[in-house]
Write a protein that holds these residues in place. Structure first.
Motif, PDB file in Angstrom:
ATOM      1  N   ARG A   2       0.865  -1.191   0.000  1.00 51.79           N
ATOM      2  CA  ARG A   2       0.000   0.000   0.000  1.00 51.79           C
ATOM      3  C   ARG A   2       0.901   1.240   0.000  1.00 51.79           C
ATOM      4  N   PRO A   4       1.904   4.873   0.840  1.00 53.84           N
ATOM      5  CA  PRO A   4       1.487   5.811   1.886  1.00 53.84           C
ATOM      6  C   PRO A   4       0.800   7.042   1.293  1.00 53.84           C
ATOM      7  N   LEU A   5      -0.168   7.538   2.043  1.00 55.31           N
ATOM      8  CA  LEU A   5      -0.924   8.722   1.616  1.00 55.31           C
ATOM      9  C   LEU A   5      -0.853   9.761   2.738  1.00 55.31           C
ATOM     10  N   ASP A 159     -10.253  -1.153  -3.490  1.00 53.68           N
ATOM     11  CA  ASP A 159      -8.929  -0.517  -3.505  1.00 53.68           C
ATOM     12  C   ASP A 159      -9.016   0.997  -3.720  1.00 53.68           C
ATOM     13  N   VAL A 162     -10.239   4.744   1.177  1.00 55.83           N
ATOM     14  CA  VAL A 162      -9.268   5.066   2.226  1.00 55.83           C
ATOM     15  C   VAL A 162     -10.084   5.264   3.499  1.00 55.83           C
ATOM     16  N   ARG A 191      -9.192  -3.122  10.237  1.00 55.70           N
ATOM     17  CA  ARG A 191      -8.935  -4.133   9.202  1.00 55.70           C
ATOM     18  C   ARG A 191      -9.739  -5.401   9.483  1.00 55.70           C
ATOM     19  N   ARG A 207      -6.207   1.441   2.240  1.00 52.92           N
ATOM     20  CA  ARG A 207      -5.253   2.219   3.029  1.00 52.92           C
ATOM     21  C   ARG A 207      -5.955   2.794   4.253  1.00 52.92           C
ATOM     22  N   LEU A 209      -5.461   5.488   7.336  1.00 51.75           N
ATOM     23  CA  LEU A 209      -4.666   6.618   7.828  1.00 51.75           C
ATOM     24  C   LEU A 209      -4.971   6.847   9.303  1.00 51.75           C
ATOM     25  N   GLU A 227       0.364  -1.000  10.340  1.00 51.35           N
ATOM     26  CA  GLU A 227      -1.021  -0.845   9.880  1.00 51.35           C
ATOM     27  C   GLU A 227      -1.354   0.586   9.480  1.00 51.35           C
ATOM     28  N   ASP A 229      -1.046   3.603   7.161  1.00 52.80           N
ATOM     29  CA  ASP A 229      -0.620   3.826   5.773  1.00 52.80           C
ATOM     30  C   ASP A 229      -0.515   5.304   5.428  1.00 52.80           C
TER      31      ASP A 229
END
Ligand code: PEP
Length: 252
Positions: A2, A4-5, A159, A162, A191, A207, A209, A227, A229
């Motif tokens: 994944r 990162p954002l 996918d 977020v 998750r 993802r 955050l 965990e 992201d």
């Protein structure tokens, strides 16, 4: 893997002129960044100005809210297709919208469906209040918010989602949550709920955050957690230097 954002939620800050200047200041460093997705979410009125600057860069643009209808007699609202003219992302269900504008889990769910149908990637915010935290209800609240926001979402769209876990008591207070505790909650509850709804592979594609008083000093301790992201950032996204420092921390 994944990617990162790091997302900046500017909230009710910056005119279009101020927004333009802020992004101009960020671009020289941000354009050198690799392997981190960068997202800024200005107010609606600044989207057009910022989109001119970010169009050919690695900076993605998001809105902070939207309505689920495409058009019609809904005075004051903004539709998914209007946002999709400028943006790739939209923040949905932020705790400030839930607390001050009465946004329910059901409304968030309708918005998630409408965003996906318009080709937008929703950043769905969840998180417990201080009272819910202190009475041992954080897991139940977060699990319910995730489940209800994503009811009926197609596995093929997973996918594009977020999730931002933002404990309400950590937002704008300077009191960030403990990174290892967040990691455990994301693994077990966020998750875990996704796994129950969308299979293990689906859950791994989303993802997640952390948001709540993230700053250049504490960011690395969050980004180190397996965990986590990336981050949804309020206050520290309003200054070019601090936002850039957060993105650099995610790159490392
Ligand atoms: C937010 O509002 O999404 C947020 C995380 O704010 P801050 O970073 O200021 O706590």
């Amino acid at each position: 893997m994944r990617i990162p954002l790091v997302a900046g939620n500017w909230k009710l800050n910056n005119t279009s002129t101020q927004a333009y200047k802020l992004v101009v200041e960020m671009i020289p460093v941000l354009r050198t960044i690799r392997d981190v997705e960068i997202l800024v979410c200005p107010p609606f009125t600044a989207l057009m100005a910022v989109s001119r600057l970010t169009r050919d860069t690695n900076i993605r643009l998001g809105a902070q809210n939207m309505y689920w209808e495409a058009s019609g007699a809904f005075t004051g609202e903004i539709s998914p297709i209007m946002i999709a003219e400028f943006c790739q992302y939209v923040i949905l269900g932020h705790s400030e919208r839930r607390a001050y504008f009465g946004e329910t889990d059901n409304a968030v769910n309708r918005k998630v469906h409408a965003a996906l149908a318009a080709g937008l990637r929703p950043v769905v915010c969840v998180g417990e209040t201080l009272e819910e935290n202190e009475t041992g209800r954080a897991s139940g609240v977060v699990s319910r918010q995730v489940r209800e926001a994503l009811l009926g979402v197609d596995l093929l769209d997973i996918d594009k989602l977020v999730i931002a876990y933002e404990p309400v008591w950590a937002i704008g207070t300077g009191k960030a949550a403990a990174p290892d505790g967040v990691n455990t909650l994301l693994a077990d509850i966020v998750r875990g709920t996704l796994r129950g709804m969308f299979t293990e592979a689906g859950a791994q594609a989303v993802r997640i955050l952390y948001g709540g008083s993230v700053n250049p000093e504490n960011a690395a301790s969050f980004f180190r957690q397996p965990e986590i992201d990336g981050a949804l950032v309020g206050g520290a996204s309003l200054k070019a230097a601090s936002f850039v420092a957060l993105v650099e921390a995610a790159q490392r």
